[in-house]
Design a protein around this motif. Structure first.
Motif, PDB file in Angstrom:
ATOM      1  N   VAL A  66       0.989  -1.239   0.042  1.00 35.60           N
ATOM      2  CA  VAL A  66      -0.067  -0.057   0.140  1.00 35.60           C
ATOM      3  C   VAL A  66       0.875   1.378  -0.074  1.00 35.60           C
ATOM      4  CG1 VAL A  66      -1.540   1.455   1.260  1.00 35.60           C
ATOM      5  CG2 VAL A  66      -1.775  -1.235   1.249  1.00 35.60           C
ATOM      6  N   THR A  67       0.650   2.098  -0.922  1.00 33.71           N
ATOM      7  CA  THR A  67       1.413   3.374  -1.267  1.00 33.71           C
ATOM      8  C   THR A  67       0.242   4.453  -0.856  1.00 33.71           C
ATOM      9  OG1 THR A  67       2.876   2.461  -2.625  1.00 33.71           O
ATOM     10  CG2 THR A  67       2.982   4.744  -2.292  1.00 33.71           C
ATOM     11  N   SER A  68       0.669   5.316   0.019  1.00 34.95           N
ATOM     12  CA  SER A  68      -0.176   6.577   0.342  1.00 34.95           C
ATOM     13  C   SER A  68       0.625   7.826   0.355  1.00 34.95           C
ATOM     14  CB  SER A  68      -0.965   6.186   1.638  1.00 34.95           C
ATOM     15  OG  SER A  68      -0.027   6.165   2.860  1.00 34.95           O
ATOM     16  N   ALA A  69      -0.075   8.627   0.370  1.00 34.80           N
ATOM     17  CA  ALA A  69       0.543  10.180   0.323  1.00 34.80           C
ATOM     18  C   ALA A  69       1.009  10.622   1.582  1.00 34.80           C
ATOM     19  CB  ALA A  69      -0.352  11.339  -0.280  1.00 34.80           C
ATOM     20  N   HIS A  70       0.386  10.025   2.593  1.00 35.54           N
ATOM     21  CA  HIS A  70       0.742  10.404   4.221  1.00 35.54           C
ATOM     22  C   HIS A  70       0.611   9.090   4.866  1.00 35.54           C
ATOM     23  CE1 HIS A  70      -3.305  10.549   5.096  1.00 35.54           C
ATOM     24  NE2 HIS A  70      -3.611  11.202   4.067  1.00 35.54           N
ATOM     25  N   SER A  71       1.219   8.796   6.023  1.00 39.89           N
ATOM     26  CA  SER A  71       1.029   7.618   7.053  1.00 39.89           C
ATOM     27  C   SER A  71      -0.448   7.452   7.145  1.00 39.89           C
ATOM     28  CB  SER A  71       1.740   7.894   8.497  1.00 39.89           C
ATOM     29  OG  SER A  71       2.995   7.874   8.055  1.00 39.89           O
ATOM     30  N   LEU A  72      -1.086   6.406   7.161  1.00 42.43           N
ATOM     31  CA  LEU A  72      -2.176   5.717   7.544  1.00 42.43           C
ATOM     32  C   LEU A  72      -2.356   5.667   9.113  1.00 42.43           C
ATOM     33  CD1 LEU A  72      -2.892   2.852   5.074  1.00 42.43           C
ATOM     34  CD2 LEU A  72      -3.399   5.428   4.805  1.00 42.43           C
ATOM     35  N   ASP A  73      -3.517   6.301   9.740  1.00 43.65           N
ATOM     36  CA  ASP A  73      -3.727   6.131  11.174  1.00 43.65           C
ATOM     37  C   ASP A  73      -4.108   4.800  11.528  1.00 43.65           C
ATOM     38  OD1 ASP A  73      -6.429   6.173  10.927  1.00 43.65           O
ATOM     39  OD2 ASP A  73      -6.586   8.420  11.160  1.00 43.65           O
ATOM     40  N   ASP A  74      -4.352   4.239  12.545  1.00 38.93           N
ATOM     41  CA  ASP A  74      -4.635   2.968  12.922  1.00 38.93           C
ATOM     42  C   ASP A  74      -6.104   2.713  12.385  1.00 38.93           C
ATOM     43  OD1 ASP A  74      -2.320   2.487  14.256  1.00 38.93           O
ATOM     44  OD2 ASP A  74      -2.881   2.946  16.217  1.00 38.93           O
ATOM     45  N   GLY A  75      -7.040   3.698  12.565  1.00 38.11           N
ATOM     46  CA  GLY A  75      -8.523   3.325  12.044  1.00 38.11           C
ATOM     47  C   GLY A  75      -8.423   3.206  10.539  1.00 38.11           C
ATOM     48  N   GLN A  76      -7.734   3.879   9.806  1.00 34.79           N
ATOM     49  CA  GLN A  76      -7.595   3.704   8.263  1.00 34.79           C
ATOM     50  C   GLN A  76      -7.062   2.435   7.775  1.00 34.79           C
ATOM     51  OE1 GLN A  76      -5.364   7.531   7.846  1.00 34.79           O
ATOM     52  NE2 GLN A  76      -7.054   8.435   6.861  1.00 34.79           N
ATOM     53  N   ARG A  77      -5.814   2.212   8.540  1.00 34.51           N
ATOM     54  CA  ARG A  77      -5.147   0.737   8.244  1.00 34.51           C
ATOM     55  C   ARG A  77      -6.060  -0.337   8.503  1.00 34.51           C
ATOM     56  NH1 ARG A  77      -1.333   2.044  11.469  1.00 34.51           N
ATOM     57  NH2 ARG A  77      -0.006   3.076  10.002  1.00 34.51           N
ATOM     58  N   LYS A  78      -6.919  -0.240   9.776  1.00 35.88           N
ATOM     59  CA  LYS A  78      -7.904  -1.456  10.103  1.00 35.88           C
ATOM     60  C   LYS A  78      -8.894  -1.578   8.930  1.00 35.88           C
ATOM     61  CE  LYS A  78     -10.967  -3.436  13.380  1.00 35.88           C
ATOM     62  NZ  LYS A  78     -11.262  -4.317  12.409  1.00 35.88           N
ATOM     63  N   GLU A  79      -9.710  -0.372   8.434  1.00 38.70           N
ATOM     64  CA  GLU A  79     -10.564  -0.321   7.702  1.00 38.70           C
ATOM     65  C   GLU A  79      -9.932  -0.674   6.081  1.00 38.70           C
ATOM     66  OE1 GLU A  79     -13.754   2.973   5.719  1.00 38.70           O
ATOM     67  OE2 GLU A  79     -12.394   3.306   7.762  1.00 38.70           O
ATOM     68  N   LEU A  80      -9.011  -0.390   5.911  1.00 35.00           N
ATOM     69  CA  LEU A  80      -8.412  -0.851   4.565  1.00 35.00           C
ATOM     70  C   LEU A  80      -8.171  -2.164   4.534  1.00 35.00           C
ATOM     71  CD1 LEU A  80      -7.403  -0.123   1.873  1.00 35.00           C
ATOM     72  CD2 LEU A  80      -5.229   0.499   2.839  1.00 35.00           C
ATOM     73  N   ALA A  81      -7.333  -2.790   5.628  1.00 34.95           N
ATOM     74  CA  ALA A  81      -7.000  -4.058   5.925  1.00 34.95           C
ATOM     75  C   ALA A  81      -8.389  -5.177   5.748  1.00 34.95           C
ATOM     76  CB  ALA A  81      -6.492  -4.336   7.085  1.00 34.95           C
ATOM     77  N   ASP A  82      -9.525  -4.532   6.458  1.00 32.95           N
ATOM     78  CA  ASP A  82     -10.566  -5.277   6.385  1.00 32.95           C
ATOM     79  C   ASP A  82     -11.298  -5.340   4.930  1.00 32.95           C
ATOM     80  OD1 ASP A  82     -10.358  -5.715   9.082  1.00 32.95           O
ATOM     81  OD2 ASP A  82     -11.985  -4.228   9.597  1.00 32.95           O
ATOM     82  N   ALA A  83     -11.223  -4.326   4.504  1.00 35.14           N
ATOM     83  CA  ALA A  83     -11.833  -4.157   2.815  1.00 35.14           C
ATOM     84  C   ALA A  83     -10.843  -5.017   2.048  1.00 35.14           C
ATOM     85  CB  ALA A  83     -11.727  -2.607   2.367  1.00 35.14           C
ATOM     86  N   LEU A  84      -9.675  -4.837   2.085  1.00 37.16           N
ATOM     87  CA  LEU A  84      -8.794  -5.799   1.149  1.00 37.16           C
ATOM     88  C   LEU A  84      -8.970  -7.292   1.376  1.00 37.16           C
ATOM     89  CD1 LEU A  84      -5.684  -3.779   1.095  1.00 37.16           C
ATOM     90  CD2 LEU A  84      -7.423  -3.959  -0.739  1.00 37.16           C
ATOM     91  N   GLY A  85      -9.140  -7.634   2.740  1.00 39.17           N
ATOM     92  CA  GLY A  85      -9.418  -9.015   3.241  1.00 39.17           C
ATOM     93  C   GLY A  85     -10.570  -9.544   2.706  1.00 39.17           C
ATOM     94  N   SER A  86     -11.626  -8.811   2.611  1.00 38.58           N
ATOM     95  CA  SER A  86     -13.078  -9.295   2.221  1.00 38.58           C
ATOM     96  C   SER A  86     -13.144  -9.516   0.471  1.00 38.58           C
ATOM     97  CB  SER A  86     -14.277  -8.495   2.396  1.00 38.58           C
ATOM     98  OG  SER A  86     -14.246  -7.001   1.861  1.00 38.58           O
ATOM     99  N   TYR A  87     -12.223  -8.446  -0.020  1.00 37.98           N
ATOM    100  CA  TYR A  87     -11.838  -8.544  -1.413  1.00 37.98           C
ATOM    101  C   TYR A  87     -11.190  -9.877  -1.688  1.00 37.98           C
ATOM    102  CZ  TYR A  87      -9.647  -7.480  -5.980  1.00 37.98           C
ATOM    103  OH  TYR A  87      -9.193  -7.450  -7.253  1.00 37.98           O
TER     104      TYR A  87
END
Length: 186
Positions: free
Chosen positions: A118-139
């Motif tokens: 995952v490449t982002s313009a700025h560091s992800l916070d814990d909430g964003q990280r978890k939400e992204l991991a959950d979305a990618l995991g379901s995908y």
């Protein structure tokens, strides 16, 4: 398994697969994975070691003696140490980073995980990280292990690489598409 795109990646696949099977047999996947990660860090962080791994100027004897000294100093498990010695003796050290990468993929797949870059313009916070991991995991239908990289040049959004697929929602990419569309119109 898909065919490798180059002879070098084929070599990396074969060595990694062999090591994976031996580590699985010895119930040492986590140990070997951790030790290989340490060697991968050493390659990235130590210019002398990186030169030893990448340079064709060293003979197999020189590479083997250097690896034997490093193994004696760092004290990895017998399996990892012997693997590194075989790689050096066969003049395949230049493929070691690919072997390590492939071994990590094999162990992740064995655990039902998938590695995602995952490449982002700025560091992800814990909430964003978890939400992204959950979305990618379901995908992906698997547990996701994310490797994060910050690249301010993408301006915003994300670039996600899952296996051979890439999803680019970066602002830079959208602006480039807009620029191309405007050139076609004008």
């Amino acid at each position: 398994m898909a065919q490798s795109s180059s002879p070098v990646s084929g070599v990396a696949d074969r060595y990694a697969q062999s090591l994976f099977e031996l580590a699985l047999e010895d119930n040492a996947l986590e140990t070997v994975e951790s030790e290989l990660q340490s060697f991968d860090s050493l390659i990235r962080e130590n210019a002398d070691f990186r030169r030893l791994v990448e340079s064709p100027a060293f003979s197999s004897g020189e590479q083997l003696r250097a690896i034997e000294a490093i193994v004696a100093e760092t004290g990895p498990s017998a399996l990892t140490g012997n693997f590194l010695k075989v790689v050096a003796a066969n003049r395949r050290l230049f493929v070691l980073p690919g072997m390590i990468r492939r071994f990590r993929q094999l162990t992740a797949a064995h655990r039902g995980e998938i590695e995602v870059d995952v490449t982002s313009a700025h560091s992800l916070d814990d909430g964003q990280r978890k939400e992204l991991a959950d979305a990618l995991g379901s995908y992906a239908g698997k547990t996701v292990t994310m490797r994060e990289k910050v690249d301010p040049a993408i301006l915003g959004g994300l670039i996600v690489k899952i296996g051979s697929r890439q999803i680019d929602t970066s602002l830079r990419s959208k602006l480039n598409s807009l620029k191309l569309a405007l050139k076609e119109v004008g």
